[in-house]
Design an enzyme around this catalytic site. Structure first.
Site, PDB file in Angstrom:
ATOM      1  N   GLY A 104       2.853  -0.742   4.081  1.00 34.94           N
ATOM      2  CA  GLY A 104       2.358  -1.599   3.012  1.00 34.94           C
ATOM      3  C   GLY A 104       2.530  -3.054   3.367  1.00 34.94           C
ATOM      4  CB  SER A 163      -0.954   0.014   1.197  1.00 31.78           C
ATOM      5  OG  SER A 163      -2.018  -0.889   0.972  1.00 31.78           O
TER       6      SER A 163
END
Length: 477
Positions: free
Chosen positions: A316, A73
């Protein structure tokens, strides 16, 4: 000179002691049973790169600084930069309805379909359920087909009412990039960001990754020996805008440096206008959870403030790989850690980021944990079930590491189409603080886990929510 001013204008930038930080990285990976990682640190105007461990436990190939990891992410920051850049060029309006630029856009709620804006997608206030995954193949139309499937996706909350992290929203943004530029999201990334910035080790396609040493993901709870994932990449191509970029730690640091340096690349090329950088780092919305990624959210970045120094960042995760970025523009500092799995990776990053931030930025990275004497909290209002599409959380009294008063248990499991797809997960919650606006608990599954915030609060209409994992979930019963 005041203490505050002396922090702002240090007399001398500390020397980056490569041997010290290499030993520290090696030691943390060994202590927490993580197979491999790369670390990049922007300090003193230079990016310092370190590597440790192995890329794959079954091959034993060593991690090097040019090894490529999945950054998950953190990719959202790149997608956001493209969208805000296109808006700055007058090619779309961040505050006009998405359907103005993307007529085919729709979610299950008709009113939300008509009103949701790109700005709300960027700052995670759209309310779109965030975890819609759809494998639509590898064709150039994978995002267009993803949006067709997203028409049945519901809302976690009314648009604009609160922050709820949404990967689905970022795929909508990715499709907006395609429609505005006339190409694919992958092509736009190269044209607008990685090409001008010279990021030669940042890519989206597996055939590009194969040119380099690539990390294999590993799965395992904290303290366990991580084992390789079944596939190198278990995410579909349609995940690109919200989590599909692969890169070296140094390339992620170079992207972060773009915001540290006001949008200008080291060679003097202006990649982003100052207005774009300013917009992305502007405090758009306040987070219910003030700790996970920062107290506020901007257009793409989580925004924090440590000892009065503002910064931005993102985490992420993919299947078996975890990535972390924190940067403080006014200090010229950025820290990037990419790992190939292991449940204790958050603890490794926290230790490194805290020490590096103190050394090179002169700030203290705050921790999060319950107080020695948790406050006494009336628990009845929180007990019950909280549901969003595909997930059910059940809050019950008791448990908690404090035991008894101020303690709750959170059970997290699949629901609807995800019912039974994974074993229920249980967090023990201990009270941290209680105010009229919200009540905060600290939760962890066992003593080897890091503490995470669990925040109970109400929207303006009185509906009750829990904020957990940066997502808002409404109380159902």
């Amino acid at each position: 000179m005041s203490e505050e001013l002396s922090r702002e204008v240090p007399e001398k930038t500390p020397v980056f002691d490569t041997a010290h930080w290499q030993a520290r990285l090696d030691g943390l990976l060994a202590a927490h049973r993580i197979h491999g990682a790369t670390l990049a640190v922007l300090a003193g105007g230079e990016i310092h790169e370190l590597a440790s461990g192995i890329l794959h436990s079954e091959t034993g190939v060593a991690v090097t600084t040019d090894s490529v990891f999945q950054i998950g992410s953190v990719s959202k920051g790149y997608t956001a930069a493209m969208v805000v850049l296109l808006a700055d060029a007058g090619k779309l309006d961040l505050d006009a309805p998405v359907v103005d630029v993307l007529p085919e856009f729709a979610v299950a709620d008709a009113e939300a379909t008509r009103t949701i804006t790109p700005r709300q997608l960027l700052n995670h206030t759209s309310g779109i359920e965030g975890d819609f995954v759809s494998d639509t193949g590898r064709g150039d139309d994978c995002l267009a087909r993803y949006l067709e499937g997203a028409r049945t996706v519901g809302l976690t909350n009314p648009p604009g009412a609160t922050v709820s992290y949404s990967s689905t929203a970022y795929n909508v943004l990715g499709r907006i990039v395609e429609v505005v530029t006339g190409g694919t999201w992958d092509e736009a990334l190269k044209e607008l960001i990685t090409g001008p910035l010279g990021l030669e080790h940042t890519m989206t396609l597996p055939e590009e990754v194969l040119r380099f040493r690539a990390a294999m993901g590993h799965m395992g709870d904290p303290g366990e020996e991580p084992v390789p994932t079944p596939l190198w990449n278990m995410m579909p191509p349609s995940a690109g805008p919200y989590g599909g970029i692969c890169a070296t730690a140094a390339d992620v640091a170079r992207f972060a440096r773009l915001f540290v340096d006001g949008g200008v690349a080291p060679d003097g090329t202006r990649v982003l206008p100052e207005a774009v950088v300013g917009a992305m780092l502007n405090r758009e919305v306040e987070m219910p959870d003030q700790w996970f990624l920062g107290a506020h959210w901007g257009l793409g970045w989580g925004l924090f403030e440590w000892d009065g120094v503002r910064g931005f960042g993102h985490d992420g995760s993919t299947f078996g790989q975890l990535a972390y970025l924190r940067a403080m523009p006014e200090k010229g500092v950025a820290v990037v850690l990419l790992t190939n799995g292991g449940g204790a990776a958050p603890k490794v990053f926290e230790a490194l980021c805290r020490e590096l931030s103190a050394e090179f930025a002169g700030v203290t990275m705050p921790g999060f944990e319950p107080p020695a004497r948790p406050p006494v909290v009336e628990l009845g209002a929180f007990v019950g079930s909280y549901r969003r599409e595909g997930f059910l959380m059940t809050i019950a009294e008791g448990g908690g590491e404090s035991g008894g008063e101020g303690a709750l248990t959170l059970t997290y499991e699949g629901a609807d189409g995800l019912a039974g797809t994974f074993d229920p997960l249980v967090w023990q919650l201990t009270a941290v603080s209680d105010t009229p606006a919200k009540t905060v608990f600290a939760g962890r599954r066992n003593e080897k886990d890091a503490w995470i915030p669990v925040v109970f609060y109400a929207l303006a209409d009185g509906s009750r929510y829990v904020h957990f994992g940066v997502r808002a979930t409404a109380k159902a019963a």
